[in-house]
Scaffold this motif. Structure first.
Motif, PDB file in Angstrom:
ATOM      1  N   ARG A 143       0.829  -1.208   0.000  1.00 51.66           N
ATOM      2  CA  ARG A 143       0.000   0.000   0.000  1.00 51.66           C
ATOM      3  C   ARG A 143       0.863   1.257   0.000  1.00 51.66           C
ATOM      4  O   ARG A 143       0.534   2.246  -0.637  1.00 51.66           O
ATOM      5  N   LEU A 144       1.998   1.183   0.704  1.00 54.49           N
ATOM      6  CA  LEU A 144       2.903   2.342   0.681  1.00 54.49           C
ATOM      7  C   LEU A 144       3.600   2.448  -0.674  1.00 54.49           C
ATOM      8  O   LEU A 144       3.866   3.544  -1.171  1.00 54.49           O
ATOM      9  N   GLN A 146       2.217   1.706  -3.411  1.00 51.86           N
ATOM     10  CA  GLN A 146       1.213   2.323  -4.298  1.00 51.86           C
ATOM     11  C   GLN A 146       1.242   3.841  -4.191  1.00 51.86           C
ATOM     12  O   GLN A 146       1.058   4.540  -5.184  1.00 51.86           O
ATOM     13  N   VAL A 147       1.461   4.339  -2.977  1.00 56.46           N
ATOM     14  CA  VAL A 147       1.563   5.791  -2.810  1.00 56.46           C
ATOM     15  C   VAL A 147       2.701   6.318  -3.682  1.00 56.46           C
ATOM     16  O   VAL A 147       2.540   7.294  -4.421  1.00 56.46           O
ATOM     17  N   ALA A 149       3.935   4.982  -6.300  1.00 57.33           N
ATOM     18  CA  ALA A 149       3.624   4.819  -7.723  1.00 57.33           C
ATOM     19  C   ALA A 149       2.648   5.885  -8.202  1.00 57.33           C
ATOM     20  O   ALA A 149       2.838   6.491  -9.263  1.00 57.33           O
ATOM     21  N   VAL A 150       1.614   6.148  -7.404  1.00 59.96           N
ATOM     22  CA  VAL A 150       0.566   7.057  -7.873  1.00 59.96           C
ATOM     23  C   VAL A 150       1.082   8.493  -7.922  1.00 59.96           C
ATOM     24  O   VAL A 150       0.663   9.289  -8.758  1.00 59.96           O
ATOM     25  N   TYR A 151       2.040   8.821  -7.039  1.00 56.45           N
ATOM     26  CA  TYR A 151       2.602  10.172  -7.060  1.00 56.45           C
ATOM     27  C   TYR A 151       3.820  10.267  -7.984  1.00 56.45           C
ATOM     28  O   TYR A 151       4.532  11.263  -7.972  1.00 56.45           O
ATOM     29  N   ARG A 152       4.062   9.200  -8.759  1.00 59.68           N
ATOM     30  CA  ARG A 152       5.121   9.213  -9.767  1.00 59.68           C
ATOM     31  C   ARG A 152       6.479   9.572  -9.179  1.00 59.68           C
ATOM     32  O   ARG A 152       7.207  10.387  -9.745  1.00 59.68           O
ATOM     33  N   LEU A 153       6.795   9.005  -8.031  1.00 53.36           N
ATOM     34  CA  LEU A 153       8.116   9.267  -7.454  1.00 53.36           C
ATOM     35  C   LEU A 153       9.180   8.592  -8.307  1.00 53.36           C
ATOM     36  O   LEU A 153       8.945   7.535  -8.878  1.00 53.36           O
ATOM     37  N   ARG A 157      13.997   7.893  -5.373  1.00 53.26           N
ATOM     38  CA  ARG A 157      13.260   8.402  -4.223  1.00 53.26           C
ATOM     39  C   ARG A 157      12.376   7.305  -3.634  1.00 53.26           C
ATOM     40  O   ARG A 157      12.274   7.171  -2.410  1.00 53.26           O
ATOM     41  N   VAL A 162      10.874   5.276   0.588  1.00 52.83           N
ATOM     42  CA  VAL A 162       9.691   4.453   0.825  1.00 52.83           C
ATOM     43  C   VAL A 162      10.066   2.991   1.065  1.00 52.83           C
ATOM     44  O   VAL A 162       9.572   2.355   1.984  1.00 52.83           O
TER      45      VAL A 162
END
Lengths: 245, 261
Positions: A143-144, A146-147, A149-153, A157, A162
């Motif tokens: 789940r972390l 996914q965060v 991935a969704v914020y395109r880090l 980074r 993460v």
């Protein structure tokens, strides 16, 4: 309070040692004073600092090597099931092969040099790092991720902010167990195939039946291990786990 | 402008057979529109958001978003706050941003009454505060598109209302296009410019409803409750899956009839 307990435990140990030495009156157990005297002589002659320095360098290099390689393999095995299955038998072999066997084989194959010594130590340690880090890689919270991935880090980074923090407890456990194992193996490696370092010195003392020398080196070595724990590992761990507060 | 046209989205269930999560789902949102998707549990709402957010790309169909701002990804709020426990509040927000945005992040957090805890770790914050941090994280890049997956569930009603008010205020300032998924009809009516109702799986849009009530509005406003009562009366079959999610006891009320007229 706990500091007081620690100090009194140390004093009790020295007293017990003194008492036993007085009772036995044997050359095979010199009293603490004789050992400390010996320790000072060895330090003054620069023999001990030299050998200690060489041993510590070997410990440091093989520790870093084992941690780096073990972490990479551990992450990979935690991630890819097929690789895990493929390498699992190697891992079991690596965990169970006696340290002495790898040491002898490394000296035979790579010659009696420092690289053979360091590789031998690292090979002994890598499997245990792999096992610990693999456990960590399996416990990564998707789940972390996914965060990230969704914020395109960026990949870096994502990895450093993460992914890696989730592995910290596992890396610390591997480092702790790693240092205590590596100290011990490095001495054996030095005894078997090097002409300097604490392991070599202990062998020399053994041949001359120089018990005070053996105990003096052992004391210094134990002191260094305690210092490394108190000055390096514990502060590092405190920093990494500050957020648990 | 956001255009979603999903022909089929399937995924394998535990038995290995493929399960159709979404079929023939067409939704679009104008730039700056606040669009709520309401549907019963398991209708594929989260699946849809994962597709729009780019977390999942395996589907038949297409999703287009004309992003005038260009660049950064969408803002995303999950059901749980999903903050990094090892980063402070400020660092959690900056994680998805750039160091140059530091000042903006601080201002944003201060506006959300988190100025006192900028350097605290999320583990020490209450659930409501953690959601606020997640909301700040979603807005810090001024996203053109904001995706929200039931972000206010499992909060007590006053806390959730406060967060909704903050969300609407931020949205009005940033003019993001919002896609907000929920199973709570009142929440949707309180927030949205337009509500789309999804069917049970495989999810598709079965009803669209523009909501013209004036802002600010709250889930307990008489007008919202009246609109809900009216909807339940008009489409009892459609909303059966949703009544379980909302508190049925709240629905009938005397004021409802007045605003109906």
């Amino acid at each position: 309070m706990s500091a007081l307990l620690r100090v009194s435990s140390l004093i009790a140990f020295v007293l017990l040692w003194q008492l036993t030495a007085v009772l036995l009156q044997s050359p095979s157990l010199p009293p603490p004073a004789a050992v400390f005297e010996r320790l000072i002589d060895e330090t003054a002659s620069m023999a001990m600092p030299l050998h200690l320095g060489i041993t510590l360098t070997r410990v440091g290099v093989s520790f870093l090597l084992a941690m780096a390689i073990g972490t990479v393999i551990g992450i990979a095995m935690g991630h890819w099931r097929r690789l895990d299955t493929f390498l699992d038998a190697w891992l079991v072999l690596g965990l169970n092969i006696p340290a002495l066997v790898t040491i002898i084989l490394c000296y035979v194959w790579f010659g009696l040099n420092d690289w053979a010594a360091i590789v031998a130590v690292a090979i002994n340690k890598i499997p245990t790092v792999v096992v610990t880090v693999r456990e960590g890689a399996r416990a990564i919270d998707p789940r972390l991720m996914q965060v990230a991935a969704v914020y395109r880090l960026s990949r870096w980074r994502t990895f450093s902010r993460v992914y890696l923090p989730q592995l910290h407890p596992y890396l610390m456990a591997a480092a702790r167990a790693g240092l205590s194992l590596i100290w011990k193996i490095v001495l054996v490696v030095e005894l078997l195939g090097r002409s300097n370092g604490i392991g070599f010195q202990l062998n020399v003392f053994f041949q001359f039946f120089d018990i005070a020398g053996i105990l003096a080196y052992t004391l210094v070595f134990a002191g260094v291990v305690l210092l490394a724990e108190a000055l390096l590992l514990r502060p590092l761990e405190r920093r990494l786990t500050a957020w648990r507060g | 402008m956001l255009d979603i046209d999903i022909i089929r989205k399937t995924y394998p269930d535990r038995g290995g057979r493929s399960h159709v999560a979404l079929a023939d789902l067409r939704v679009s949102a104008r730039a700056g529109e606040f669009l709520c998707l309401v549907g019963p549990s398991g209708c594929g709402k989260s699946t849809l958001l994962n597709l729009v957010g780019g977390l999942d790309r395996d589907m038949e169909g297409q999703i287009r978003f004309d992003d005038q701002a260009g660049g950064a990804g969408p803002g995303f709020m999950f059901q749980e706050p999903r903050l990094m426990p090892w980063l402070t509040v400020l660092d959690n927000v900056l994680l998805v941003s750039t160091p140059a945005q530091r000042e903006r992040a601080v201002t944003l957090l201060q506006a959300m009454e988190l100025g006192e805890v900028l350097h605290a770790y999320p583990g020490r914050l209450s659930g409501g505060m953690q959601r606020r941090v997640a909301l700040a994280r979603a807005f810090v890049n001024d996203p053109a598109l904001l995706l929200m997956d039931e972000p206010f569930v499992s909060l007590d009603a006053p806390t959730a209302d406060r967060l909704r008010a903050m969300l609407v205020e931020l949205w009005q300032r940033c003019r993001s296009t919002v896609l907000f998924v929920t199973h709570d009809l009142r929440e949707a009516l309180a927030l949205a410019d337009r509500v789309c109702f999804l069917s049970a799986a495989p999810g598709r849009v079965v009803l669209e409803l523009p909501v013209a009530l004036p802002r600010p509005r709250m889930p307990n406003d008489p007008a919202v409750l009246a609109l809900q009562a009216q909807l339940l009366a008009q489409h009892p079959d459609l909303l059966t899956g949703l009544i379980a999610g909302t508190r049925v006891t709240d629905v009938p009320n005397p004021q409802g009839n007045e605003t109906d007229a």
